[in-house]
Design a protein around this motif. Structure first.
Motif, short mmCIF file in Angstrom:
data_model
loop_
_atom_site.label_atom_id
_atom_site.label_comp_id
_atom_site.label_asym_id
_atom_site.label_seq_id
_atom_site.Cartn_x
_atom_site.Cartn_y
_atom_site.Cartn_z
N UNK A 6 52.04 63.76 -79.81
CA UNK A 6 50.53 64.22 -79.97
C UNK A 6 49.83 63.03 -80.21
N UNK A 7 48.72 63.44 -79.13
CA UNK A 7 47.85 62.09 -79.61
C UNK A 7 46.23 63.07 -80.28
N UNK A 8 46.47 62.97 -81.31
CA UNK A 8 45.28 64.77 -81.13
C UNK A 8 43.91 64.14 -81.25
N UNK A 9 42.54 64.91 -80.51
CA UNK A 9 41.36 64.35 -81.13
C UNK A 9 40.28 64.21 -82.00
N UNK A 10 39.67 63.79 -81.79
CA UNK A 10 38.80 63.97 -83.30
C UNK A 10 38.22 65.02 -83.82
N UNK A 11 37.76 66.20 -83.04
CA UNK A 11 36.95 66.56 -83.40
C UNK A 11 36.01 68.01 -82.09
N UNK A 12 35.04 68.67 -82.71
CA UNK A 12 34.47 69.50 -81.78
C UNK A 12 32.93 69.58 -82.04
N UNK A 13 32.42 70.02 -81.32
CA UNK A 13 30.73 70.27 -81.65
C UNK A 13 30.82 71.51 -81.98
N UNK A 14 29.70 72.14 -82.13
CA UNK A 14 29.54 72.89 -83.38
C UNK A 14 30.07 74.05 -82.68
N UNK A 15 30.52 75.22 -82.80
CA UNK A 15 30.91 76.10 -82.07
C UNK A 15 31.51 76.33 -80.34
N UNK A 16 31.70 75.00 -80.48
CA UNK A 16 32.62 74.65 -78.55
C UNK A 16 33.55 73.88 -78.84
N UNK A 17 33.88 73.37 -78.05
CA UNK A 17 34.96 72.40 -77.66
C UNK A 17 34.19 71.00 -76.79
N UNK A 18 34.91 70.14 -76.95
CA UNK A 18 34.45 68.42 -76.67
C UNK A 18 35.78 68.20 -76.27
N UNK A 19 35.46 67.59 -74.38
CA UNK A 19 36.78 67.90 -73.40
C UNK A 19 36.22 66.28 -72.97
N UNK A 20 36.93 65.15 -74.06
CA UNK A 20 37.01 63.69 -73.60
C UNK A 20 37.05 64.09 -71.87
N UNK A 21 36.17 63.16 -71.35
CA UNK A 21 36.04 62.71 -70.31
C UNK A 21 35.85 60.98 -69.72
N UNK A 22 36.10 60.57 -70.86
CA UNK A 22 36.33 59.03 -70.49
C UNK A 22 37.52 58.77 -71.71
N UNK A 23 38.45 59.50 -71.93
CA UNK A 23 39.52 59.60 -72.40
C UNK A 23 40.72 58.27 -71.63
N UNK A 24 41.43 57.72 -72.43
CA UNK A 24 42.43 56.75 -71.79
C UNK A 24 44.07 56.79 -72.05
N UNK A 25 44.61 56.46 -71.56
CA UNK A 25 46.12 56.74 -72.11
C UNK A 25 46.34 56.29 -73.71
N UNK A 26 46.98 56.50 -74.22
CA UNK A 26 47.43 56.78 -75.53
C UNK A 26 48.73 55.86 -76.05
N UNK A 27 48.68 53.96 -75.32
CA UNK A 27 49.71 53.83 -75.21
C UNK A 27 50.75 53.35 -76.31
N UNK A 28 49.85 53.51 -77.77
CA UNK A 28 50.82 54.33 -78.94
C UNK A 28 52.70 54.87 -78.24
N UNK A 29 52.27 56.06 -77.88
CA UNK A 29 53.24 56.99 -77.02
C UNK A 29 54.10 57.06 -76.00
N UNK A 30 53.46 55.90 -75.11
CA UNK A 30 54.26 55.78 -74.38
C UNK A 30 55.21 54.31 -74.91
N UNK A 31 54.40 53.16 -75.90
CA UNK A 31 55.23 52.50 -76.42
C UNK A 31 56.68 53.28 -77.04
N UNK A 32 56.26 54.33 -78.05
CA UNK A 32 57.35 55.27 -78.69
C UNK A 32 57.86 55.97 -77.58
N UNK A 33 57.78 56.64 -76.76
CA UNK A 33 58.25 56.66 -75.74
C UNK A 33 60.01 55.75 -75.50
#
Ligand code: B12
Ligand code: SF4
Length: 446
Positions: A6-33
């Motif tokens: 799991x790669x957790x998100x940072x947080x969210x705007x008040x009362x809503x959700x933030x979906x990261x449009x500029x997201x990049x591959x979580x390399x550390x989890x690829x390495x763990x894999x």
């Protein structure tokens, strides 16, 4: 065995959700894999944009924890532990603040996973998983190839993350990485990196400082020339002092890189112990910037705001400096006291930390707000100065003004395309992250 990464998100705007449009591959989890023996089944959840199915049966959960995702990581861990699933945590925050992290999971891995992950899995299978495994920060990845198939179909930006080296020998006193790697720097064998690049066309070298070991970097760059790939990375400004290096960077397909200017004030640069790499600050960096532009590199200038010699007007000057140089991209982040860094300890000694000294868990803390008392302004003034700077730099008139730099953004159509695509994306993302509450919104304070 079924393992959930799991790669957790940072947080969210008040009362809503933030979906990261500029997201990049979580390399550390690829390495763990890549470090996981093939008989185990792996599932990756990227909390930054997809809901985690907590009820899907799994044997073990592994979460990567950075300081700004610690709160969310603990929430996720609680969900799994309530369902009886053991949780392992690793990553920079787990190494720098092991005692805190240990309270929220069954096992912590400190340092790099390379030496300890397969031992942990064996111990887990024999019912003898320990509370702590200590990996040392060592040679990046060794022979491991990341499991990039885990990233497929997740909508990541079309750029492959890769690493050549890890760590940095410098002592910038706010830097969490420097503390994590204890000022050491390790490079991977060039042939392994070339093998991993393969036919990838766009790369992001995540190395903290790609050119820390200049001789090793030159060897890799020479080997990359025939691959005809394009890439971006992160380097300290002293790269501008070495023409051979600049030529090799250009020939190897480097389009641009992040440069940590941090401040345009030489007293600040000395204060943060960065004067060895940012030696050009006394001449306002002019020569180095001009040299980088001669080679056409698109610069992502990183500034941190709130150093002891900063004032509200010096922050305005910093933004004006970035506009004057028409940097392709720039970050104006508030200086943050990350635990385990000399900066954190100093501010703590001086009683200048806010939010009880642990902003990353505090319900009142907001992303990119001041978490300490600056010397020459109030915390709120610092926060507002940072926001105003980001707004000005990312405004439409600024995007147009910066596009017109003949040496970089207007140098070729591909450079202009990259500039336009990413400046518009960052403009949106930066605005959406302002005032974000750390953690998930089911835990939001009313
Ligand atoms: C690439 C990168 C980015 C990329 C994002 C990449 C991505 N996938 O999304 C970009 C440029 C977008 C970025 C943004 C930010 N970043 Co950043 N980033 C990095 C960087 C340079 C490399 C990370 C990486 O991929 N390393 C390669 C992998 C393989 O190594 P690793 O993560 O260390 O993992 C190894 C071990 O730690 C361990 N491990 C890690 N996780 C786990 C989990 C388990 C279960 C186990 C067992 C082991 C384990 O095993 C791995 C293999 O050995 C790091 C610096 C660093 N060296 O860590 C900063 C760093 C993580 N970023 C940092 C920050 C502050 C940010 C921002 C908040 C900046 C800002 N103010 O906007 C944003 C927030 C991003 C977000 N989540 O939205 C800080 C975090 C400080 C801290 N104490 O948490 C770092 C450390 C930089 C620094 N010098 O301070 N970042
Ligand atoms: S040069 Fe960059 S990576 Fe190295 S210690 Fe300074 S801030 Fe950290």
């Amino acid at each position: 065995m079924d393992i959930t990464l799991i790669k957790p998100k940072i947080g969210h705007p008040k009362g809503g959700e933030y979906l990261d449009e500029g997201r990049m591959e979580p390399l550390m989890l690829g390495v763990l894999g890549g470090l996981t023996p093939p008989e185990h089944h792996l599932t990756l959840w990227d909390d930054r944009f997809e809901p985690i199915d907590f009820d899907r049966p799994t044997d073990l959960v592994a979460i990567t924890v950075e300081t700004f995702t610690a709160r969310r990581s603990y929430e996720i861990a609680l969900e799994y532990r309530n369902r009886g699933v053991p949780v392992v945590m690793g990553g920079i925050h787990a190494s720098l603040l092991t005692q805190e992290v240990a309270q929220h999971c069954d096992t912590v891995i400190t340092g790099d996973a390379e030496q300890v992950w397969s031992i942990l899995l064996e111990d887990f299978q024999s019912g003898e998983m320990k509370a702590i495994y200590k990996g040392i920060p060592g040679p990046a990845q060794g022979i491991t190839q990341p499991r990039r198939d885990l990233f497929a179909g997740k909508g990541y930006l079309p750029v492959s993350l890769i690493q050549f080296s890890r760590g940095c020998p410098n002592h910038c006193f706010y830097c969490a990485t420097s503390a994590f790697f204890e000022h050491t720097h390790h490079v991977r064998p060039v042939d392994r990196v070339i093998q991993e690049i393969g036919d990838k066309k766009l790369l992001f070298f995540v190395d903290d400082n790609f050119t820390s070991n200049k001789a090793a970097a030159k060897e890799l760059l020479r080997a990359m020339i025939p691959l005809k790939t394009h890439w971006v990375g992160q380097m300290s400004l002293d790269v501008a002092l070495d023409d051979e290096l600049l030529t090799l960077l250009q020939k190897s397909g480097c389009m641009g890189f992040v440069v940590g200017f941090e401040s345009i004030n030489s007293d600040n640069v000395t204060w943060m112990k960065k004067n060895n790499v940012n030696s050009g600050v006394s001449r306002a960096y002019e020569e180095q910037i001009s040299r980088l532009k001669d080679f056409g590199f698109q610069i992502w200038a990183a500034f941190t705001l709130g150093h002891d010699f900063d004032t509200q007007s010096s922050i305005e000057d910093t933004v004006a400096f970035a506009l004057k140089h028409r940097f392709s991209f720039a970050a104006f982040n508030i200086l943050l006291p990350y635990p385990g860094t000399p900066l954190y300890d100093k501010l703590n000694e001086e009683n200048r930390l806010l939010f009880n000294g642990n902003w990353w868990l505090h319900t009142d803390y907001r992303f990119n707000h001041a978490a300490f008392i600056p010397k020459h302004m109030t915390p709120d003034q610092l926060t507002q100065a940072g926001m105003a700077g980001r707004k000005k730099f990312n405004s439409f008139p600024s995007v147009v003004h910066r596009a017109l730099d003949l040496k970089t953004n207007l140098r070729s159509l591909p450079k202009l395309w990259i500039y336009m695509k990413y400046s518009l994306l960052f403009r949106r993302e930066v605005a959406r992250k302002e005032n974000m509450i750390l953690g998930g919104n089911s835990f939001e304070e009313s």
